[in-house]
Each structure stands twice: as structure tokens, then as C-alpha cells.
Design an enzyme around this catalytic site. Structure first.
Site, PDB file in Angstrom:
ATOM      1  N   SER A   1       0.676  -1.401  -0.271  1.00  0.00           N
ATOM      2  CA  SER A   1       0.220   0.173  -0.321  1.00  0.00           C
ATOM      3  C   SER A   1       0.802   1.030  -0.001  1.00  0.00           C
ATOM      4  CB  SER A   1      -1.031   0.418   1.384  1.00  0.00           C
ATOM      5  OG  SER A   1      -1.418  -1.139   1.224  1.00  0.00           O
TER       6      SER A   1
HETATM    7  N1  SAH Z   1       0.262  -4.747   4.177  1.00  0.00           N
HETATM    8  C1  SAH Z   1       1.514  -5.864   2.586  1.00  0.00           C
HETATM    9  C2  SAH Z   1       0.305  -5.308   1.170  1.00  0.00           C
HETATM   10  C3  SAH Z   1      -0.113  -6.818   0.970  1.00  0.00           C
HETATM   11  S1  SAH Z   1      -1.099  -6.293  -0.260  1.00  0.00           S
HETATM   12  C4  SAH Z   1       2.523  -5.400   2.227  1.00  0.00           C
HETATM   13  O1  SAH Z   1       2.847  -4.455   3.535  1.00  0.00           O
HETATM   14  O2  SAH Z   1       3.227  -5.416   1.703  1.00  0.00           O
HETATM   15  C5  SAH Z   1      -2.155  -7.463   0.523  1.00  0.00           C
HETATM   16  C6  SAH Z   1      -2.359  -9.040   0.486  1.00  0.00           C
HETATM   17  O3  SAH Z   1      -3.055  -9.471   1.131  1.00  0.00           O
HETATM   18  C7  SAH Z   1      -1.798  -9.569  -0.608  1.00  0.00           C
HETATM   19  O4  SAH Z   1      -0.653 -10.467  -0.547  1.00  0.00           O
HETATM   20  C8  SAH Z   1      -2.421 -10.496  -0.855  1.00  0.00           C
HETATM   21  O5  SAH Z   1      -1.734 -12.159  -0.825  1.00  0.00           O
HETATM   22  C9  SAH Z   1      -3.056 -11.020   0.972  1.00  0.00           C
HETATM   23  N2  SAH Z   1      -4.465 -11.770   0.455  1.00  0.00           N
HETATM   24  C10 SAH Z   1      -5.815 -11.661   0.589  1.00  0.00           C
HETATM   25  N3  SAH Z   1      -6.819 -12.377   0.712  1.00  0.00           N
HETATM   26  C11 SAH Z   1      -6.171 -13.186   1.574  1.00  0.00           C
HETATM   27  C12 SAH Z   1      -7.185 -14.250   2.671  1.00  0.00           C
HETATM   28  N4  SAH Z   1      -7.544 -14.878   2.362  1.00  0.00           N
HETATM   29  N5  SAH Z   1      -5.393 -14.905   3.716  1.00  0.00           N
HETATM   30  C13 SAH Z   1      -4.667 -14.389   3.667  1.00  0.00           C
HETATM   31  N6  SAH Z   1      -4.130 -12.975   2.689  1.00  0.00           N
HETATM   32  C14 SAH Z   1      -4.376 -12.731   1.991  1.00  0.00           C
END
Ligand code: SAH
Length: 216
Positions: free
Chosen positions: A68
Site C-alpha cells: 500500500s
Molecule cells: N500490507 C502488505 C500489503 C499486502 S497486499 C504489505 O505491506 O506488503 C494484501 C495481501 O493480502 C496480499 O499479499 C494477498 O495475497 C493477501 N490476502 C488476500 N486475501 C487473503 C486471505 N484470505 N488470507 C491471507 N492473505 C490474504
């Protein structure tokens, strides 16, 4: 000689990011500001993207997912009102950057990621940054992390139509949960406070997150 100089350049960019993108837009929690000043965001993205790490935007982290934009990380963290004693559940570890920010502000972070390759990347990034108060697992985060519940706070870094029931069940009474709520990539940053089995909801910024997927 080159490496320390590059470190200084990143440091300057990071301080500018904090004043221009965060403080100027209303981030005011001192502890959040210090964490954002200190966590080296450029070390959490691929080398080729390092020069973009402090820009006002989200960036690809692989597997079609994104880290993000700095403001959104700071805003979500600020909304949790962490004091330092909390146990926090995070869903969507991604590259581990948000996890690193949270881990400086609370007792322990329990973070769940569904994509194994990203979880491994996060594990390596967090180990390099020496964040020891973090537990990671590869699973469907919509189910929460029952063994360690209840949590004082919950943060979802992926958006969906509703807050999963398991998260509400696993949030302690009085606790805060932050999640991008909405469909079709259009979300509203939403905060819920649990009070005696009821949930008070407040809405904040419009935003656009990757979807919360409910199977691994
Ligand atoms: N906060 C993270 C941003 C990640 S983007 C950072 O700093 O990099 C959101 C993430 O949520 C993705 O990696 C995606 O794979 C994960 N995601 C989506 N649905 C999910 C679920 N049901 N359980 C665990 N992770 C999930």
C-alpha cells in the site's frame, strides 16, 4: 563507500515522505510518525523498485499483489490507536512492510498471508530488519488465528464486502478493527469497535485495495 551514501539518500527521501505525505495529510500519532520514519521501506520492495519506495503510491510486490501507499499504511495504523501492549492480528502480510510498522508499536503481531512465496519474502525481510515480535503463517486469513485469540486489534490489508465473522469473534471487547470495505476495487477504509457484542462503525478515506480472497 557507495552503500552508506545510498542509505543517506533513502533516509532523506523517507523523512520527506513523512512530512509531505503523512504529516501534511493529518497523520498526527507521534509513535506512528516515528515508526514510518524508521522502517526502511526500500528494503521491503524489489531492488529495481527501490527508487520508487518513498513515492506517494502503491507498488507491485509479486504474485499480482501490492504494497500500500505510505499514507494508507500510516492511516490504518493510526486508526488502531496502539499504545504498545497490544496483540495485533494482521491479514495480508504481503512483503511484510505494514507488519514491520505495526511490530514497532505493539507487543506482538500475528500476520497471515495466503500466498506462500510472499510469506517467504516477508519472512526474509522481517528477519533482515530484526523484527522478533512477529508470528507469520500461510493460511486463509478470513478464518483469523483461533489459537491466539482474542486480539486487541485487527488490521486487514485486503478489501472485501463484509468483515468476516471470525475476526469479530476473535476481537476482544473494546478492540478496534480496520479494513477496506467494498467491492470491485473500490473500498472505504472502515474502523469497527467491538462493544459488548455490538460493533460501532466509522468510515474514513476512499481507497483501492487488492481483494480479500477466501480460500487458499
Ligand atoms: N500490507 C502488505 C500489503 C499486502 S497486499 C504489505 O505491506 O506488503 C494484501 C495481501 O493480502 C496480499 O499479499 C494477498 O495475497 C493477501 N490476502 C488476500 N486475501 C487473503 C486471505 N484470505 N488470507 C491471507 N492473505 C490474504
Amino acid at each position: 563507500m557507495t552503500l552508506p551514501r545510498m542509505g543517506h539518500a533513502f533516509e532523506r527521501k523517507r523523512q520527506r515522505m513523512v512530512s509531505e505525505q503523512l504529516i501534511a495529510r493529518g497523520i498526527s500519532d507521534e509513535r506512528v510518525i516515528v515508526a514510518m520514519q524508521e522502517v526502511p521501506r526500500h528494503l521491503f520492495v524489489d531492488d529495481a523498485l527501490g527508487s520508487h519506495a518513498y513515492k506517494d503510491k502503491s507498488l507491485p510486490i509479486g504474485a499480482g499483489q501490492t504494497i500500500s501507499q505510505p499514507y494508507m499504511v500510516a492511516k490504518m495504523t493510526q486508526l488502531l490507536e496502539l499504545q504498545s501492549h497490544e496483540r495485533v492480528l494482521e491479514i495480508g502480510t504481503g512483503c511484510g512492510y505494514q507488519t514491520a510498522v505495526l511490530s514497532r508499536l505493539c507487543r506482538r503481531v500475528y500476520s497471515i498471508e495466503r500466498i506462500p512465496a510472499l510469506l517467504e519474502k516477508a519472512r526474509a525481510n522481517l528477519r533482515a530488519a530484526r523484527h522478533a515480535n512477529v508470528m507469520l503463517k500461510c493460511a486463509d486469513g478470513t478464518l483469523g488465528w483461533h489459537e491466539y485469540a482474542p486480539f486487541d486489534a485487527i488490521l486487514a490489508a485486503a478489501g472485501g464486502l463484509n468483515v468476516p465473522d471470525a475476526w469479530m469473534d476473535q476481537l476482544r471487547d473494546g478492540g478496534l478493527l480496520v479494513m477496506p470495505v467494498g467491492g470491485n476495487g473500490q473500498h472505504i477504509l472502515t474502523r469497527c469497535r467491538k462493544r459488548g457484542g455490538e460493533f460501532e462503525e466509522d468510515r474514513f478515506d476512499d481507497c483501492c485495495f487488492v481483494p480479500l480472497v477466501d480460500e487458499v
